[in-house]
Write a protein that holds these residues in place. Structure first.
Motif, PDB file in Angstrom:
ATOM      1  N   GLY A  38      31.719  40.921  37.602  1.00 20.72           N
ATOM      2  CA  GLY A  38      32.888  41.111  36.740  1.00 20.72           C
ATOM      3  C   GLY A  38      32.845  42.446  36.030  1.00 20.72           C
ATOM      4  N   TRP A  39      31.682  42.822  35.554  1.00 24.96           N
ATOM      5  CA  TRP A  39      31.503  44.109  34.876  1.00 24.96           C
ATOM      6  C   TRP A  39      31.777  45.260  35.846  1.00 24.96           C
ATOM      7  N   GLU A  40      31.277  45.114  37.077  1.00 21.77           N
ATOM      8  CA  GLU A  40      31.486  46.152  38.083  1.00 21.77           C
ATOM      9  C   GLU A  40      32.976  46.292  38.407  1.00 21.77           C
ATOM     10  N   LEU A  41      33.672  45.171  38.559  1.00 21.10           N
ATOM     11  CA  LEU A  41      35.108  45.202  38.838  1.00 21.10           C
ATOM     12  C   LEU A  41      35.869  45.862  37.692  1.00 21.10           C
ATOM     13  N   GLU A  42      35.502  45.521  36.472  1.00 13.75           N
ATOM     14  CA  GLU A  42      36.146  46.130  35.298  1.00 13.75           C
ATOM     15  C   GLU A  42      35.934  47.642  35.288  1.00 13.75           C
ATOM     16  N   ARG A  43      34.756  48.080  35.601  1.00 15.16           N
ATOM     17  CA  ARG A  43      34.471  49.526  35.659  1.00 15.16           C
ATOM     18  C   ARG A  43      35.295  50.203  36.747  1.00 15.16           C
ATOM     19  N   GLN A  44      35.424  49.549  37.895  1.00 11.01           N
ATOM     20  CA  GLN A  44      36.229  50.120  38.982  1.00 11.01           C
ATOM     21  C   GLN A  44      37.691  50.230  38.560  1.00 11.01           C
ATOM     22  N   MET A  45      38.187  49.217  37.878  1.00 15.85           N
ATOM     23  CA  MET A  45      39.574  49.244  37.416  1.00 15.85           C
ATOM     24  C   MET A  45      39.774  50.339  36.372  1.00 15.85           C
ATOM     25  N   GLN A  46      38.821  50.497  35.477  1.00 19.12           N
ATOM     26  CA  GLN A  46      38.904  51.565  34.483  1.00 19.12           C
ATOM     27  C   GLN A  46      38.889  52.936  35.157  1.00 19.12           C
TER      28      GLN A  46
END
Length: 87
Positions: A38-46
């Protein structure tokens, strides 16, 4: 797979343990891996949003440099709107 040792707050440990006890995860490691995904996905979206903003800023700069902008006069805009809605 690589092993890592981490230190958790009591609150985080209790949260993870409760998720495992509730059957949401088979282990605390699985819950942590899910949180990291989830953290990785959030970083990719950012990162994607940041790239989008950079492109939009570049477009704006290009428009300024090409003379495709006009000076905005808020008072003139107010007058036009008042005249439009007064009818």
């Amino acid at each position: 797979m690589e092993k890592a040792s981490i230190t958790l707050t009591d609150a985080h440990h209790k949260l993870l343990h409760a998720a495992v006890e509730a059957g949401e995860y088979a282990s605390i490691s699985e819950a942590i891996r899910d949180a990291l995904r989830g953290w990785e996905l959030e970083r990719q979206m950012q990162q994607a949003e940041l790239e989008h903003l950079r492109r939009e800023i570049r477009k704006g700069i290009d428009d300024i440099e090409a003379g495709r902008v006009v000076q905005w006069d808020p008072e003139a805009m107010k007058q036009r709107l008042r005249a439009k809605f007064a009818k």
